[in-house]
Design an enzyme around this catalytic site. Sequence first.
Site, mmCIF file in Angstrom:
data_model
loop_
_atom_site.group_PDB
_atom_site.id
_atom_site.type_symbol
_atom_site.label_atom_id
_atom_site.label_comp_id
_atom_site.label_asym_id
_atom_site.label_seq_id
_atom_site.Cartn_x
_atom_site.Cartn_y
_atom_site.Cartn_z
ATOM 1 N N HIS A 70 -6.273 4.502 -2.554
ATOM 2 C CA HIS A 70 -4.939 3.948 -2.814
ATOM 3 C C HIS A 70 -3.912 4.452 -1.803
ATOM 4 O O HIS A 70 -3.291 5.489 -1.989
ATOM 5 C CB HIS A 70 -4.506 4.353 -4.236
ATOM 6 C CG HIS A 70 -3.376 3.545 -4.781
ATOM 7 N ND1 HIS A 70 -3.383 3.001 -6.048
ATOM 8 C CD2 HIS A 70 -2.189 3.189 -4.244
ATOM 9 C CE1 HIS A 70 -2.258 2.350 -6.265
ATOM 10 N NE2 HIS A 70 -1.506 2.451 -5.185
ATOM 11 N N ASN A 104 0.478 -4.760 -0.625
ATOM 12 C CA ASN A 104 1.890 -5.127 -0.836
ATOM 13 C C ASN A 104 2.719 -4.912 0.428
ATOM 14 O O ASN A 104 3.754 -4.262 0.419
ATOM 15 C CB ASN A 104 2.501 -4.361 -2.017
ATOM 16 C CG ASN A 104 2.505 -2.859 -1.815
ATOM 17 O OD1 ASN A 104 1.678 -2.320 -1.093
ATOM 18 N ND2 ASN A 104 3.433 -2.182 -2.458
ATOM 19 N N HIS A 189 -2.301 -2.124 -11.578
ATOM 20 C CA HIS A 189 -1.067 -1.337 -11.614
ATOM 21 C C HIS A 189 -0.505 -1.633 -13.005
ATOM 22 O O HIS A 189 0.128 -2.664 -13.212
ATOM 23 C CB HIS A 189 -0.123 -1.795 -10.494
ATOM 24 C CG HIS A 189 1.281 -1.284 -10.603
ATOM 25 N ND1 HIS A 189 1.825 -0.408 -9.702
ATOM 26 C CD2 HIS A 189 2.254 -1.520 -11.517
ATOM 27 C CE1 HIS A 189 3.081 -0.130 -10.056
ATOM 28 N NE2 HIS A 189 3.365 -0.799 -11.148
ATOM 29 N N ASN A 288 6.491 5.671 -9.162
ATOM 30 C CA ASN A 288 6.136 4.739 -10.221
ATOM 31 C C ASN A 288 4.613 4.618 -10.277
ATOM 32 O O ASN A 288 4.025 4.187 -9.301
ATOM 33 C CB ASN A 288 6.760 3.363 -9.938
ATOM 34 C CG ASN A 288 6.536 2.401 -11.092
ATOM 35 O OD1 ASN A 288 6.148 2.811 -12.180
ATOM 36 N ND2 ASN A 288 6.762 1.128 -10.852
ATOM 37 N N ASP A 315 -2.010 7.414 -3.683
ATOM 38 C CA ASP A 315 -0.847 6.515 -3.765
ATOM 39 C C ASP A 315 0.168 6.873 -2.674
ATOM 40 O O ASP A 315 1.383 6.876 -2.915
ATOM 41 C CB ASP A 315 -0.202 6.533 -5.156
ATOM 42 C CG ASP A 315 0.708 5.319 -5.384
ATOM 43 O OD1 ASP A 315 0.806 4.453 -4.472
ATOM 44 O OD2 ASP A 315 1.326 5.229 -6.466
ATOM 45 N N PHE A 333 10.753 3.939 -5.117
ATOM 46 C CA PHE A 333 9.717 4.766 -5.753
ATOM 47 C C PHE A 333 8.671 5.169 -4.715
ATOM 48 O O PHE A 333 8.327 4.373 -3.846
ATOM 49 C CB PHE A 333 8.982 3.951 -6.826
ATOM 50 C CG PHE A 333 9.805 3.590 -8.030
ATOM 51 C CD1 PHE A 333 10.034 4.526 -9.036
ATOM 52 C CD2 PHE A 333 10.323 2.306 -8.187
ATOM 53 C CE1 PHE A 333 10.756 4.191 -10.179
ATOM 54 C CE2 PHE A 333 11.052 1.961 -9.328
ATOM 55 C CZ PHE A 333 11.270 2.909 -10.323
HETATM 56 ZN ZN LIG Z 1 0.937 1.003 -8.238
#
Ligand SMILES: [Zn+2]
Length: 441
Positions: A70, A104, A189, A288, A315, A333
């Site tokens: 991630h 994203n 998510h 987040n 992340d 975030f």
């Molecule tokens: Zn996420």
Amino acid sequence: MDWNWRSIPAEYVIANVRVCRGGKLAKRRGFLHVKKGKVETVGVGEPTAEGFPTLDAGGWVCAPGLVDLHAHFREPGQEEKETIATGSRAAAAGGFTAVVTMPNTQPAIDNAGLVRYVIDRGLEAGLCRVFPTGAISTGRTGETLCEYGEMVAAGAVGFTDDGSPVAHGGLMRNALEYASMLGVPIVSHAEDRTLAGAGVMHEGYWATRLGLEGIPRAAEDACTYRDIELARATGAHLHVAHVSTRGSVELIRRAKAEGVRVTAEATPHHLTLDHSLCRSWSTMFKMNPPLREPDDVAAVAQALAEGVIDCVSTDHAPHTATEKELQFDQAPFGVVGLETALAVGITHLVREGRLDLGVLVQRMSERPAEIFHLPCGRLEEGNDADFMLFDPDEIWSVDPAALQSKSKNTAFAGQTLTGRVKATFLRGRLTWRDADGSLEK
Ligand SMILES: [Zn+2]
């Protein structure tokens, strides 16, 4: 024979290492023999191969290259935060040899051409394997599914609208069915945005004290529950990203016991930090899902030790200083994580006796590679020589300016950590060497 870092030979031996694989750290010293980018031998004791350039690693741990499921590398579209090249460098500095990137970006990775673009940029950088995920829905708008078949053929290893949840349960069900036919996971998510609202941190004591809007645990748990039920109904593989609540842990534990094909990850920050840090008003603690309460942190860490949570994923979410300098409720975030992940795990989990070092390494290499079917993550004879060396005892302090990532938004700034990545090798080739290392002999 002399070892020269500037020209790593095609065949060499790294001696005096403690090999860490299969969830275990070897008690005896051993060696690694690399030949033409492949692992020739992983041995115990003194090297049996003679006549090759040999590096004495002085007892450092030799582990499979770490695998992150991630990471946000921001390219295309937000190259001021990170590029695939700078992200790859941060990965190598953190001991990673493979990274799964999130789609994203701007535009979102929602077609085969863009999947190929990410792969090509990764190959160009050449510092770690870059495995893109594709978006679940076109433009991540949650309306129509992307062409998964073409994207998997181009190299996508899974699908997610990460950054945003999939609000529409019916679309999520179709995504699971489609991905399942192609043998790849859907990454959730898990966030019910109608519950998260305009929240900027965990809903609880500190949000109330600080007068900030909170994100309740239920926002995550409700969506985790829905997605697990959809995985149960479809038989598809659901991977739950960045688990942060004790409730989601229990849902995943039960689903696994009942045979649902669910896997899960937790981030270094959710494994070690709690919401009270937000009282500093530092946006380095704004992420987040948000940092939760101490009992959530303990439950997530316990679940990682038990294997209910399969792996540690960073992340890694780079943001520029200008954005992170906004006031708490305005700032974006996310935090970077690749370069501190291993040391955070060693410092806060291993040294506190909550996780064996071997298990931590396994949860950061072999296990993530396995659940995403990645062709890496194992330090075995005949495999590509993707490995890293780290000193489990070296103490260092996190200096954001020293990070290789283009963005410096770390939640661990100034923290004293134990365990330092000394060198990273991809297909036998050096991709990172710790500048302060004493390796040059
Ligand atoms: Zn996420």
